[in-house]
Design a protein around this motif. Structure first.
Motif, short mmCIF file in Angstrom:
data_model
loop_
_atom_site.label_atom_id
_atom_site.label_comp_id
_atom_site.label_asym_id
_atom_site.label_seq_id
_atom_site.Cartn_x
_atom_site.Cartn_y
_atom_site.Cartn_z
N ALA A 159 0.82 -1.21 0.00
CA ALA A 159 0.00 0.00 0.00
C ALA A 159 0.86 1.26 0.00
CB ALA A 159 -0.93 -0.01 1.22
N CYS A 161 3.91 1.55 -1.20
CA CYS A 161 4.52 1.69 -2.53
C CYS A 161 3.53 2.33 -3.50
CB CYS A 161 4.95 0.33 -3.05
SG CYS A 161 6.37 -0.36 -2.18
N HIS A 162 2.28 1.91 -3.40
CA HIS A 162 1.26 2.48 -4.29
C HIS A 162 1.09 3.97 -4.05
CE1 HIS A 162 -2.42 2.78 -6.65
NE2 HIS A 162 -3.00 3.33 -5.59
N HIS A 163 1.02 4.36 -2.79
CA HIS A 163 0.81 5.77 -2.46
C HIS A 163 2.03 6.63 -2.80
CE1 HIS A 163 -3.08 5.12 -0.71
NE2 HIS A 163 -2.61 4.26 0.18
N GLN A 166 2.43 7.23 -6.87
CA GLN A 166 1.61 8.25 -7.53
C GLN A 166 2.27 9.63 -7.53
OE1 GLN A 166 -2.16 7.80 -5.50
NE2 GLN A 166 -2.94 6.45 -7.12
N LYS A 206 8.75 -0.57 -7.65
CA LYS A 206 8.26 -1.71 -8.42
C LYS A 206 8.77 -3.03 -7.84
CE LYS A 206 7.56 0.62 -12.87
NZ LYS A 206 8.01 0.72 -14.29
N GLN A 209 6.85 -3.71 -4.69
CA GLN A 209 5.50 -4.16 -5.03
C GLN A 209 5.51 -5.59 -5.53
OE1 GLN A 209 4.34 -0.92 -7.70
NE2 GLN A 209 2.76 -0.30 -6.23
N THR A 213 3.36 -8.65 -4.07
CA THR A 213 2.50 -9.46 -4.90
C THR A 213 2.86 -10.93 -4.80
OG1 THR A 213 2.23 -7.63 -6.44
CG2 THR A 213 1.64 -9.82 -7.24
#
Length: 215
Positions: A159, A161-163, A166, A206, A209, A213
């Protein structure tokens, strides 16, 4: 080593030498007589010293002993050596004491005067296996708790990494726009270095992430 061939260390704790000898003879009559290494103690203090010297699989503990009854020594043994199985030995007609001993942590109990080779073997083996099963369950619970902690950490990492990704993308976009409009070579080089740094950050994100995953 399989459970069927494993040897067990048994500590006999009783102030009566004749009783300890009788227990040795009783174990010698059983089909599994070759699986026991037997040590003896005449009182609770000697028992604690023996337990401190080497681990025991099971303690066969007499209830009536000088220097404190078996329940007192049961508590001391389990406090110092919680992974040791204890089988309480009481006199006939002392079922209430035996039940109380089991509530305090004893794995089983035997009545003096009615100890057969089969009953003695069964009590010792069952007591050891109960303790080992309890230890295995506790270890599994610890592993599950640790696995859950890791799962939460990895999900939080994904989460994060996603934030972070962006705003990194937004920064890269603005740097590219500024680089196209910039006329001086020095500033263009500086902006190019900034873009490379952002690309490195995105590459790291990446990878993180991907780890999340995969998990």
């Amino acid at each position: 080593m399989s459970p069927r061939s494993e040897r067990y260390r048994i500590l006999l704790v009783d102030d009566d030498q004749r009783f300890r000898s009788g227990i040795r003879r009783t174990l010698a009559l059983g089909q599994t007589r070759d699986r026991f290494d037997i040590l003896e103690a005449s009182n609770g203090e000697e028992a604690m010293a023996a337990l401190g010297g080497q681990p025991m699989d099971c303690v066969l503990l007499d209830y009536q002993m000088p220097g404190g009854d078996g329940l007192e020594w049961l508590a001391k043994i389990l406090k110092s050596h919680p992974e040791t199985a204890v089988v309480m030995v009481t006199g006939e007609g002392s079922e209430a004491i035996a039940v109380h001993a089991m509530k305090q942590g004893a794995m089983d109990y035997l009545m003096k005067g009615a100890i057969s080779p089969e009953a003695l073997n069964r009590a010792l083996f069952n007591a050891v296996e109960k303790v080992r099963l309890r230890r295995a369950v506790a270890d599994q619970q610890k592993q599950l708790v640790e696995a859950e902690k890791q799962r939460v950490m990895i999900e939080s990492l994904g989460a994060a990494c996603h934030h972070i990704g962006q705003p990194a993308t937004v920064i890269a976009t603005y740097l590219q726009l500024m680089q196209r409009q910039e006329q001086t070579l020095e500033m263009r080089v500086m902006l190019e270095n900034c873009l490379l740094a952002v690309e490195q950050i995105e590459a790291i994100l990446k990878k993180l992430q991907a780890v999340s995953t995969y998990r």
